[in-house]
Write an enzyme that holds these catalytic residues in place. Structure first.
Site, PDB file in Angstrom:
ATOM      1  N   THR A 110       0.825  -1.181  -0.073  1.00 50.96           N
ATOM      2  CA  THR A 110       0.013  -0.020   0.027  1.00 50.96           C
ATOM      3  C   THR A 110       0.793   1.255  -0.064  1.00 50.96           C
ATOM      4  OG1 THR A 110      -1.551   1.223   1.386  1.00 50.96           O
ATOM      5  CG2 THR A 110      -0.170  -0.256   2.488  1.00 50.96           C
TER       6      THR A 110
ATOM      7  N   CYS B  21      -2.456   5.047  -4.938  1.00 49.86           N
ATOM      8  CA  CYS B  21      -3.314   4.237  -4.141  1.00 49.86           C
ATOM      9  C   CYS B  21      -3.398   3.083  -4.899  1.00 49.86           C
ATOM     10  CB  CYS B  21      -4.444   5.003  -3.811  1.00 49.86           C
ATOM     11  SG  CYS B  21      -5.553   3.802  -2.943  1.00 49.86           S
TER      12      CYS B  21
END
Length: 230
Positions: free
Chosen positions: A83, A197
């Site tokens: 992430t 993202c």
């Protein structure tokens, strides 16, 4: 092959992509029944999201450190945080273990080099866009300039990441809004757009826009594969 440690679940929607691409990559390069040796620590994302809302990065970092120590104890020889946003805690995670952390900024820089870009647009959570834990190493280590959407664009991207993409909702209207934001940044001089993202690449594809995209899942997997197979 080396064994890779993966901190996942943030959200699991993109961790699925990591798992598939890592195994696809090993099979393509090694052939046959080869797959990627890995140890995964996948979290319950809800408490992490709540802690982000409370700006409780101490608790988030503690959870990531526990995960990193767990995969190291399980035999991992390198570590990725699957992430972008959680790279805010990357330095403290790295300090807690004796295996290398393969940093997202290095993956993004490699992606920028591949498309010949020195000026990047960055989409992601508000933390990623408004803080410098990715933009600073990109500038300091690679000389890459980073620009982000305007305040309305940042708010829209941040909101839809948590309310839609992390929940597996891929909505056409949202895609159209992302495309508009991307094209606006490109018009302002960005030579490539970082999908900063790991869920954005599920929604927006290269054929949707006129500017090269750096999908951080793909870029991070490439960095990890180069290490695992080295």
């Amino acid at each position: 092959m080396k064994t890779l440690g993966v901190l996942g679940g943030m959200s699991w929607e993109s961790t699925v992509s990591y798992y598939k691409l890592l195994n696809d990559g090993v099979r393509e390069r090694r052939g046959g029944l080869h797959s990627c040796p890995m140890v995964m620590h996948s979290v319950d994302f809800a408490p992490f999201a709540e802690q982000m809302g409370q700006n409780d990065w101490e608790s988030i970092t503690a959870g990531l450190v526990r995960g990193a120590m767990s995969v190291e104890a399980g035999g991992a020889e390198a570590l990725i945080i699957a992430t972008n946003t959680m790279h805010k805690a990357a330095d403290k995670v790295q300090a807690a273990v004796n295996i290398p952390l393969l940093h997202m900024a290095d993956a993004i820089a490699a992606g920028a080099k591949a498309v010949g870009a020195s000026s990047l647009g960055l989409l992601g959570t508000a933390f990623t866009m408004e803080q410098d834990f990715l933009s600073r190493p990109l500038k300091e280590n690679y000389g890459l300039d980073v620009m982000v959407p305007d305040s309305d664009g940042r708010a829209m991207v941040h909101r839809t990441i948590f309310a839609e993409l992390c929940c597996g909702k891929l909505i056409d209207k949202t895609r159209e809004e992302y495309i508009e934001i991307i094209e606006k940044i490109a018009a302002n001089g960005a030579e490539a757009i970082v999908l900063g993202c790991t869920e954005i690449g599920l929604l927006v594809k290269p054929e949707d826009v006129s500017v090269p995209l750096i999908d951080t899942v793909e870029a991070h997997v490439e960095l990890a594969l180069n290490y695992v197979l080295k």
